[in-house]
Write a protein that holds these residues in place. Structure first.
Motif, PDB file in Angstrom:
ATOM      1  N   SER A 162      -1.314   7.638  -6.797  1.00  0.00           N
ATOM      2  CA  SER A 162      -0.526   7.375  -5.591  1.00  0.00           C
ATOM      3  C   SER A 162       0.733   6.956  -5.957  1.00  0.00           C
ATOM      4  CB  SER A 162      -1.285   6.186  -4.990  1.00  0.00           C
ATOM      5  OG  SER A 162      -2.460   6.529  -4.381  1.00  0.00           O
TER       6      SER A 162
ATOM      7  N   PRO B 222       2.144   1.435  -4.245  1.00  0.00           N
ATOM      8  CA  PRO B 222       0.551   1.717  -4.281  1.00  0.00           C
ATOM      9  C   PRO B 222      -0.132   1.266  -5.786  1.00  0.00           C
ATOM     10  CG  PRO B 222       1.708   3.646  -4.417  1.00  0.00           C
ATOM     11  CD  PRO B 222       2.843   2.860  -4.006  1.00  0.00           C
TER      12      PRO B 222
ATOM     13  N   ALA C  99      -4.657   4.547  -8.111  1.00  0.00           N
ATOM     14  CA  ALA C  99      -3.424   3.872  -8.182  1.00  0.00           C
ATOM     15  C   ALA C  99      -2.342   4.702  -8.835  1.00  0.00           C
ATOM     16  CB  ALA C  99      -3.628   2.452  -8.713  1.00  0.00           C
TER      17      ALA C  99
ATOM     18  N   ARG D 222       0.840  -1.270   0.019  1.00  0.00           N
ATOM     19  CA  ARG D 222      -0.019   0.102  -0.104  1.00  0.00           C
ATOM     20  C   ARG D 222       0.842   1.338   0.067  1.00  0.00           C
ATOM     21  NH1 ARG D 222      -4.005   0.034   4.917  1.00  0.00           N
ATOM     22  NH2 ARG D 222      -2.027  -0.276   5.710  1.00  0.00           N
ATOM     23  N   THR D 223       1.917   1.190   0.616  1.00  0.00           N
ATOM     24  CA  THR D 223       2.816   2.304   0.724  1.00  0.00           C
ATOM     25  C   THR D 223       4.003   2.204  -0.205  1.00  0.00           C
ATOM     26  OG1 THR D 223       3.760   1.528   2.696  1.00  0.00           O
ATOM     27  CG2 THR D 223       2.081   3.173   3.134  1.00  0.00           C
TER      28      THR D 223
ATOM     29  N   TYR E 214      -0.978  -2.049  -5.280  1.00  0.00           N
ATOM     30  CA  TYR E 214      -2.105  -2.358  -4.103  1.00  0.00           C
ATOM     31  C   TYR E 214      -3.290  -2.115  -4.630  1.00  0.00           C
ATOM     32  CZ  TYR E 214      -4.380  -2.333   0.296  1.00  0.00           C
ATOM     33  OH  TYR E 214      -5.255  -2.279   1.331  1.00  0.00           O
TER      34      TYR E 214
END
Length: 346
Positions: free
Chosen positions: A285, A228, A282, A224-225, A231
């Protein structure tokens, strides 16, 4: 050049009485005198056996391997750390090869690759399959091959481990360390090692199904970090695909049987729209994370330059000033060092 005295061997343990003495004495005999055993409250005498073998023993305040590693860092002053499991599956003979990239300044973090030389029967087929799946998932998500991200044989500098944001409590700590190394752009080396069978008197603490699921979930959550695009992109792709599938079914039903599924059609449209939005999020990010990493890299380069300049100024300030000669110039002294006077000049 650093040597073995600059290395602390870190051994997280829990009920390892059948192997801990062999581990501690093996590394001490190999020249690594500083061995720290951090124990999760063993009930089989692991702590006393480790102390008798010459290790420093600390009982962790919580439980789990991840928590043990995080807590142990506060008790280590050595600039280099060699982490190893307490089940005698890793050889002290490989320790020099593990710390060599650190000593030479070629790496900040070293991973021991168990699959380079694995003893027959050291790993079950289920564990092999799980390791293969997780390693391939890691390569797909992060685009880097670290050989064996679940290896418990690792070497790293104290400065590098302090940069990592570690939060895993259990066996997910190795996966978290691998992901954090990628996130912080640490120089990571892979060293082939020998992986041996666990001694028959040593019991395993690993539960393949449950721990494998936890490790896989940790890897996915950390994307997620760290990535991203993967994810949120994977969530968006699954959602939009599911919505498109439902929409196709509604369309076929309406064309072939003249049956309308209004509610399903609405859900399909919502799924497609939500999936597309996730895909867009996505991409955005990923751009933000890329810019953030570039900015952090520039900050780190600037900090390194300032450290070098500060060190140069400190060295310059330690240069001794010329000796005070009482206010007389070189012309006031004769060649033999004696002071000249007006009378001698006359």
């Amino acid at each position: 050049m650093p040597d073995r005295s600059d290395v602390c061997v870190l051994v997280p343990t829990y009920n390892e009485s059948g192997a801990i003495e062999q581990v501690v004495t093996g590394f001490r005999d190999a020249g690594y005198e500083t061995v720290l055993v951090i124990d999760g409250g063993s009930t089989d005498g692991t702590q006393s056996i480790a102390e008798s073998a010459g290790a420093r023993v600390i009982e962790q305040s919580g439980s789990g391997k991840g928590q043990a590693v995080r807590e142990a860092i506060d008790h280590i002053e050595a600039p280099y750390i060699l982490m190893v499991d307490g089940d005698a599956t890793y050889r002290p003979e490989d320790a020099d090869a593990m710390v060599e990239p650190l000593f030479e300044g070629r790496a900040d973090h070293v991973v021991g690759d168990r699959f380079a030389d694995m003893e027959r029967g050291a790993m079950t087929r289920l564990n092999r399959a799980g390791n293969w799946l997780i390693n391939h998932a890691f390569r797909a998500i992060h685009g880097r091959d670290l050989g064996d991200i679940l290896s418990g044989y690792r070497a790293f500098t104290r400065a590098s481990i302090e940069r990592l944001s570690l939060s895993a409590d259990g066996f997910g700590i190795e996966t978290e360390m691998a992901v954090e190394c990628i996130k912080h752009d640490l120089r990571t080396a892979v060293v082939p090692i020998r992986y041996e069978c666990r001694p028959t008197e040593a019991e395993t603490n690993l539960r393949p199904i449950r721990d494998g699921a936890v490790i896989g979930l940790t890897l996915y959550q950390m994307a997620r970090t760290s990535n991203p695009l993967f994810y949120f992109g994977s969530l968006g792709l699954m959602t939009s695909t599911a919505g498109a599938g439902v929409g196709l079914y509604v369309a076929v039903e309406w064309i072939t049987r003249s049956i309308t599924h209004e509610i399903m059609a609405v859900l399909a449209a919502m799924g497609i729209i939500f999936g597309v939005q996730l895909l867009m999020f996505a991409v955005l990010s990923d751009v933000i994370v890329t810019l953030h990493r570039e900015r952090m890299r520039r900050f780190e380069d600037l900090a390194a330059r300032l450290d070098r300049l500060t060190g140069a100024d400190a060295r310059a300030s330690t240069v001794e000033p010329p000796a005070f000669d009482g206010g007389q110039s070189d012309g006031d002294r004769s060649d033999d060092g004696s002071e000249s006077t007006d009378d001698s000049a006359e």
